[in-house]
Scaffold this motif. Structure first.
Motif, PDB file in Angstrom:
ATOM      1  N   ILE A 236     133.742  83.437   4.442  1.00  0.00           N
ATOM      2  CA  ILE A 236     132.540  82.993   3.736  1.00  0.00           C
ATOM      3  C   ILE A 236     132.862  81.817   2.823  1.00  0.00           C
ATOM      4  N   ASN A 237     133.959  81.908   2.080  1.00  0.00           N
ATOM      5  CA  ASN A 237     134.343  80.819   1.182  1.00  0.00           C
ATOM      6  C   ASN A 237     134.688  79.545   1.945  1.00  0.00           C
ATOM      7  N   ILE A 238     135.312  79.666   3.089  1.00  0.00           N
ATOM      8  CA  ILE A 238     135.614  78.483   3.907  1.00  0.00           C
ATOM      9  C   ILE A 238     134.320  77.850   4.392  1.00  0.00           C
ATOM     10  N   GLY A 239     133.360  78.675   4.820  1.00  0.00           N
ATOM     11  CA  GLY A 239     132.059  78.151   5.235  1.00  0.00           C
ATOM     12  C   GLY A 239     131.349  77.437   4.099  1.00  0.00           C
ATOM     13  N   MET A 240     131.390  78.003   2.903  1.00  0.00           N
ATOM     14  CA  MET A 240     130.750  77.381   1.746  1.00  0.00           C
ATOM     15  C   MET A 240     131.457  76.077   1.363  1.00  0.00           C
ATOM     16  N   LEU A 241     132.773  76.039   1.517  1.00  0.00           N
ATOM     17  CA  LEU A 241     133.497  74.781   1.285  1.00  0.00           C
ATOM     18  C   LEU A 241     133.024  73.702   2.259  1.00  0.00           C
ATOM     19  N   GLY A 242     132.791  74.109   3.503  1.00  0.00           N
ATOM     20  CA  GLY A 242     132.277  73.166   4.498  1.00  0.00           C
ATOM     21  C   GLY A 242     130.926  72.605   4.085  1.00  0.00           C
ATOM     22  N   LEU A 243     130.045  73.467   3.566  1.00  0.00           N
ATOM     23  CA  LEU A 243     128.733  72.998   3.096  1.00  0.00           C
ATOM     24  C   LEU A 243     128.870  72.053   1.913  1.00  0.00           C
ATOM     25  N   LEU A 244     129.780  72.364   0.994  1.00  0.00           N
ATOM     26  CA  LEU A 244     130.010  71.478  -0.151  1.00  0.00           C
ATOM     27  C   LEU A 244     130.527  70.121   0.303  1.00  0.00           C
ATOM     28  N   LEU A 245     131.451  70.128   1.255  1.00  0.00           N
ATOM     29  CA  LEU A 245     131.980  68.862   1.777  1.00  0.00           C
ATOM     30  C   LEU A 245     130.885  68.049   2.452  1.00  0.00           C
ATOM     31  N   GLN A 246     129.988  68.722   3.152  1.00  0.00           N
ATOM     32  CA  GLN A 246     128.859  68.040   3.786  1.00  0.00           C
ATOM     33  C   GLN A 246     127.961  67.403   2.727  1.00  0.00           C
TER      34      GLN A 246
END
Length: 142
Positions: free
Chosen positions: A62-72
């Motif tokens: 979940i945290n990796i997915g949220m990091l991806g959204l932040l990077l986007q």
């Protein structure tokens, strides 16, 4: 000190960093470090704790997915449309507003042309909008 104990202490050190962090991106990185260290600690116990290991691996995903959204979001803020970038640079960058926060604000914005004599808001009425005057002038009457 065993490998398990070292990773247990490392998990708590990452947690300490999480509590001291104000940037959400770094907070998520520390969370991933803490959770992964905790997984290693739980795995190398005499009897591995499989239930927390599985849940913690889900939390890492979940945290990796949220990091991806932040990077986007960071990427989109870097390449915002020229008109928005001009407004941001001219008025809000110097005031310390973050580009991503500006993009969130602009995602809710709508352009409105106001005719002379037209009221934006009236005293005593509820206002649900933030107005930004891009060009021209206004008169405030109380």
């Amino acid at each position: 000190m065993s490998y398990s104990e070292i990773t247990g202490h490392t998990a708590f050190l990452f947690s300490l960093c999480m509590f001291l962090e104000t940037d959400i991106f770094n907070l998520r990185l520390f969370a991933i470090g803490s959770i992964l260290s905790s997984v290693i600690f739980q795995y190398y116990r005499e009897i591995p704790l499989l239930i927390p290991i599985r849940w913690n691996l889900l939390f890492v995903c979940i945290n990796i997915g949220m990091l991806g959204l932040l990077l986007q979001e960071y990427h989109e803020a870097e390449y915002m449309p020229k008109e928005q970038k001009d407004i941001y640079m001219k008025y809000l960058a110097a005031e310390g507003m973050d580009k991503v926060d500006f993009m969130h604000l602009m995602s809710k914005a709508e352009r409105k042309m106001v005719k002379p004599g037209e009221y934006l808001i009236r005293q005593g009425k509820m206002n649900y909008h933030v107005h930004y005057l891009a060009d021209g002038n206004v008169t405030v009457l109380r």
